[in-house]
Write a protein that holds these residues in place. Structure first.
Motif, PDB file in Angstrom:
ATOM      1  N   GLN A  38      -3.407   9.111   4.898  1.00  0.00           N
ATOM      2  CA  GLN A  38      -4.809   8.702   4.967  1.00  0.00           C
ATOM      3  C   GLN A  38      -5.298   8.624   6.419  1.00  0.00           C
ATOM      4  O   GLN A  38      -6.405   8.130   6.680  1.00  0.00           O
ATOM      5  CB  GLN A  38      -4.972   7.329   4.303  1.00  0.00           C
ATOM      6  CG  GLN A  38      -4.490   7.262   2.868  1.00  0.00           C
ATOM      7  CD  GLN A  38      -5.290   8.170   1.949  1.00  0.00           C
ATOM      8  OE1 GLN A  38      -6.503   8.028   1.853  1.00  0.00           O
ATOM      9  NE2 GLN A  38      -4.639   9.102   1.287  1.00  0.00           N
ATOM     10  N   TYR A  71      -8.004  -3.124   4.028  1.00  0.00           N
ATOM     11  CA  TYR A  71      -6.727  -3.677   3.587  1.00  0.00           C
ATOM     12  C   TYR A  71      -6.834  -4.206   2.167  1.00  0.00           C
ATOM     13  O   TYR A  71      -5.946  -3.985   1.341  1.00  0.00           O
ATOM     14  CB  TYR A  71      -6.283  -4.789   4.534  1.00  0.00           C
ATOM     15  CG  TYR A  71      -5.568  -4.293   5.771  1.00  0.00           C
ATOM     16  CD1 TYR A  71      -4.392  -3.553   5.668  1.00  0.00           C
ATOM     17  CD2 TYR A  71      -6.068  -4.568   7.040  1.00  0.00           C
ATOM     18  CE1 TYR A  71      -3.731  -3.092   6.800  1.00  0.00           C
ATOM     19  CE2 TYR A  71      -5.406  -4.113   8.180  1.00  0.00           C
ATOM     20  CZ  TYR A  71      -4.239  -3.376   8.048  1.00  0.00           C
ATOM     21  OH  TYR A  71      -3.580  -2.912   9.176  1.00  0.00           O
ATOM     22  N   TRP A  74      -6.455  -1.799  -0.544  1.00  0.00           N
ATOM     23  CA  TRP A  74      -5.068  -1.373  -0.773  1.00  0.00           C
ATOM     24  C   TRP A  74      -4.223  -2.475  -1.414  1.00  0.00           C
ATOM     25  O   TRP A  74      -3.012  -2.319  -1.557  1.00  0.00           O
ATOM     26  CB  TRP A  74      -4.417  -0.971   0.554  1.00  0.00           C
ATOM     27  CG  TRP A  74      -5.036   0.214   1.224  1.00  0.00           C
ATOM     28  CD1 TRP A  74      -5.671   1.264   0.627  1.00  0.00           C
ATOM     29  CD2 TRP A  74      -5.082   0.487   2.638  1.00  0.00           C
ATOM     30  NE1 TRP A  74      -6.109   2.168   1.561  1.00  0.00           N
ATOM     31  CE2 TRP A  74      -5.757   1.720   2.802  1.00  0.00           C
ATOM     32  CE3 TRP A  74      -4.607  -0.179   3.763  1.00  0.00           C
ATOM     33  CZ2 TRP A  74      -5.971   2.290   4.056  1.00  0.00           C
ATOM     34  CZ3 TRP A  74      -4.836   0.378   5.009  1.00  0.00           C
ATOM     35  CH2 TRP A  74      -5.504   1.599   5.150  1.00  0.00           C
ATOM     36  N   ARG A 322      -0.229   0.500   4.620  1.00  0.00           N
ATOM     37  CA  ARG A 322      -0.574   1.132   3.345  1.00  0.00           C
ATOM     38  C   ARG A 322       0.648   1.759   2.697  1.00  0.00           C
ATOM     39  O   ARG A 322       0.907   1.582   1.490  1.00  0.00           O
ATOM     40  CB  ARG A 322      -1.663   2.192   3.562  1.00  0.00           C
ATOM     41  CG  ARG A 322      -2.184   2.823   2.268  1.00  0.00           C
ATOM     42  CD  ARG A 322      -2.958   4.104   2.534  1.00  0.00           C
ATOM     43  NE  ARG A 322      -2.096   5.190   2.993  1.00  0.00           N
ATOM     44  CZ  ARG A 322      -1.328   5.949   2.198  1.00  0.00           C
ATOM     45  NH1 ARG A 322      -1.289   5.717   0.887  1.00  0.00           N
ATOM     46  NH2 ARG A 322      -0.597   6.924   2.701  1.00  0.00           N
ATOM     47  N   GLN A 326       2.757   0.641  -0.801  1.00  0.00           N
ATOM     48  CA  GLN A 326       2.982   1.577  -1.896  1.00  0.00           C
ATOM     49  C   GLN A 326       4.449   1.638  -2.312  1.00  0.00           C
ATOM     50  O   GLN A 326       4.760   1.629  -3.505  1.00  0.00           O
ATOM     51  CB  GLN A 326       2.509   2.976  -1.490  1.00  0.00           C
ATOM     52  CG  GLN A 326       1.019   3.187  -1.515  1.00  0.00           C
ATOM     53  CD  GLN A 326       0.478   3.299  -2.929  1.00  0.00           C
ATOM     54  OE1 GLN A 326      -0.150   2.368  -3.444  1.00  0.00           O
ATOM     55  NE2 GLN A 326       0.722   4.412  -3.564  1.00  0.00           N
TER      56      GLN A 326
END
Length: 513
Positions: A38, A71, A74, A322, A326
């Motif tokens: 990203q 943030y 996410w 991020r 994940q």
């Protein structure tokens, strides 16, 4: 014997499963960072959409608010934490047009915190500070600047950077140019000294005498690059003009052509405004009160859009968070990122965080900071921590070899006393490390210049830095115990023992003197 054998086999199997699970997380970090990056979109939103982030500006506040929302989108907790106040200032347009002896729009911009022109701008002759005999002669000359723009920077003998001379010039010509340049700078510095005014005092003396504005040119030794810092005037605008246009104005004024410019530099004082750090965290599952930190300053100078100083460090750390959210959503320790305010004025945001959170300092496993431009990580120092080689070496060993193969290390190294935000934590005894990157002509072309823009970002390098930092954060989180904080006595440049850097308090009310 059989039971002991089976027990040993069980341990080997357990360790093998753990190692395989660990490798899977690392594989997932690499895959997520490479296949779903990203960085470009984050960089576009920050640099193009919000722009430069001068402390005290509306854009700085917009950036803090944007980062919190990003943030949160996410699934990462984030907040803005106030640490002080600053002079509020908003940049407006800068139009500089030469009107005599012919018409040309000039390349330049007002310096940060510059006062504005009168509404609609003002026309005036451009003059040079003459080579006067002494301070008394300067004071006698001062009334003549009323209603005029005054040039206070030395003209450059060439607009070509040295590497261009080295490529094309004869050795004799290159040496001659350097000698002439040295003499010109010496003579100019002597000229300014004879005014009896310091660097800050001279612009104020000129504006007090009625000058319409101050013209400077701070060349950065690269084609088209000028450094853009702050104004010292209180009432009239200060503008920086490109080397090429400044040189033309200087030569015209010197030869008696009496050039005139129309300057319209608009800006707005917005009072005293709060200053913040943006903090985001992924809570630890086993040791939530121990931390692994990411660090990058959020503010910038505003000649460009703050892309490589420190937009690249900022988007790198956001992307690391991020990616880890994940693929590693339940870290053993809490992962914390600090986006610091007012680093450019003296590491103020990070120093404030250290001062305001003393209870955290002994619980930070490690901190990784990135600041110096867009290139891939090229240097890592142990910052004077005796055992840093042992744990940093193990963690870096998990990073793909094509990323770390050219990284130079120095262990245990010396503690950094300043320069960037990791130093605020080193002073507090925290194992804090700078992920120092390749230059990409940083100091000439983008560091604090008008050319520090999105197009200078090398996204392949930043992506590699994301992978490296994410893996090292993961390894630091998984480390069974807190790493050693044993420090060596630092050595000075002469090889003699010196003191460990001391903690320094931030400036919590800035820009208002």
């Amino acid at each position: 014997m059989k039971k002991r054998y089976l027990f040993g086999m069980g341990l080997m199997l357990l360790f093998g499963i753990q190692a395989k699970a660990q490798d899977q997380v690392i594989d997932n970090i690499i895959k997520e960072a490479r296949d779903n990056s990203q960085l470009k979109s984050i960089g576009h939103e920050l640099m193009d959409g919000i722009g430069p982030r001068l402390v005290g500006s509306p854009q700085m506040q917009k950036a803090h608010d944007w980062a919190v929302k990003k943030y949160q989108s996410w699934g990462i907790e984030a907040r803005n934490e106030q640490w002080g106040e600053w002079r509020g200032w908003e940049r407006g347009i800068t139009h500089i047009d030469m009107m005599e002896p012919w018409v040309k729009s000039l390349s330049g911009m007002q310096l940060a915190w510059s006062p504005a022109s009168p509404k609609g701008g003002a026309m005036g002759e451009v003059v040079i500070i003459p080579d006067l005999a002494d301070e008394a002669a300067f004071k006698a000359w001062l009334p003549s600047v009323k209603g005029k723009y005054v040039m206070i920077s030395a003209p450059q003998i060439t607009g070509r950077p040295d590497y261009n001379w080295e490529e094309w010039a004869t050795k004799e010509s290159f040496e001659k140019m350097k000698e002439e340049r040295t003499e010109l700078n010496r003579a100019w510095n002597e000229r300014l000294q004879k005014t009896g005014q310091g660097r800050r005092e001279l612009p104020q003396a000129l504006e007090d005498a009625g000058a319409l504005g101050i013209i400077t040119s701070y060349w950065s030794q690269g084609f088209g690059a000028n450094k853009i810092f702050s104004a010292y005037t209180k009432k009239v605008p200060t503008v920086d003009v490109s080397l090429e246009d400044y040189g033309m104005l200087y030569r015209l004024a010197e030869s008696g052509k009496k050039p005139k410019i129309h300057l319209n530099a608009q800006s707005k004082e917005t009072g005293v405004v709060p200053t913040f750090n943006t903090i985001a965290e992924i809570k630890g599952s086993e040791k939530p009160d121990e931390y692994v930190m990411l660090s990058a300053h959020f503010d910038s100078w505003d000649g460009g859009t703050g892309a490589t100083d420190n937009g690249t460090g900022t988007i790198m750390m956001m992307e690391v968070m991020r990616v880890l959210k994940q693929v590693y959503p339940n870290p053993k320790r809490t992962i914390l990122v600090g986006h610091w305010g007012s680093e450019e004025q003296g590491l103020n945001g990070s120093r404030a965080f250290v001062e305001d959170h003393p209870e955290m300092m002994d619980k930070i496993q490690a901190l990784f900071n990135q600041d110096n431009g867009t290139g891939r990580v090229a240097n890592v120092s142990g910052q004077g921590f005796v055992d840093s080689y042992e744990y940093l070496g193990r963690w870096m060993n998990k990073v793909p070899r094509e990323i770390t193969r050219d990284v130079e290390t120095s262990f245990p190294g010396n503690p950094g006393g300043g320069g960037s935000d990791y130093a605020s934590f080193v002073a507090a005894g925290v194992p804090a490390f700078s992920l120092s990157s390749l230059s990409w002509s940083y100091y000439n072309y983008t560091w604090h210049t008008n050319l520090d823009t999105y197009d200078k970002i090398v996204f392949d390098d930043v992506q590699n830095n994301v992978i490296m930092a994410a893996i090292m954060v993961y390894m630091a989180c998984e480390e069974p115990d807190m790493v050693s904080r044993e420090r060596r006595i630092p050595l000075g440049r002469n090889g003699e023992p010196t003191e460990w850097p001391s903690m320094r308090s931030p400036t919590r009310k800035g820009g208002m003197d």
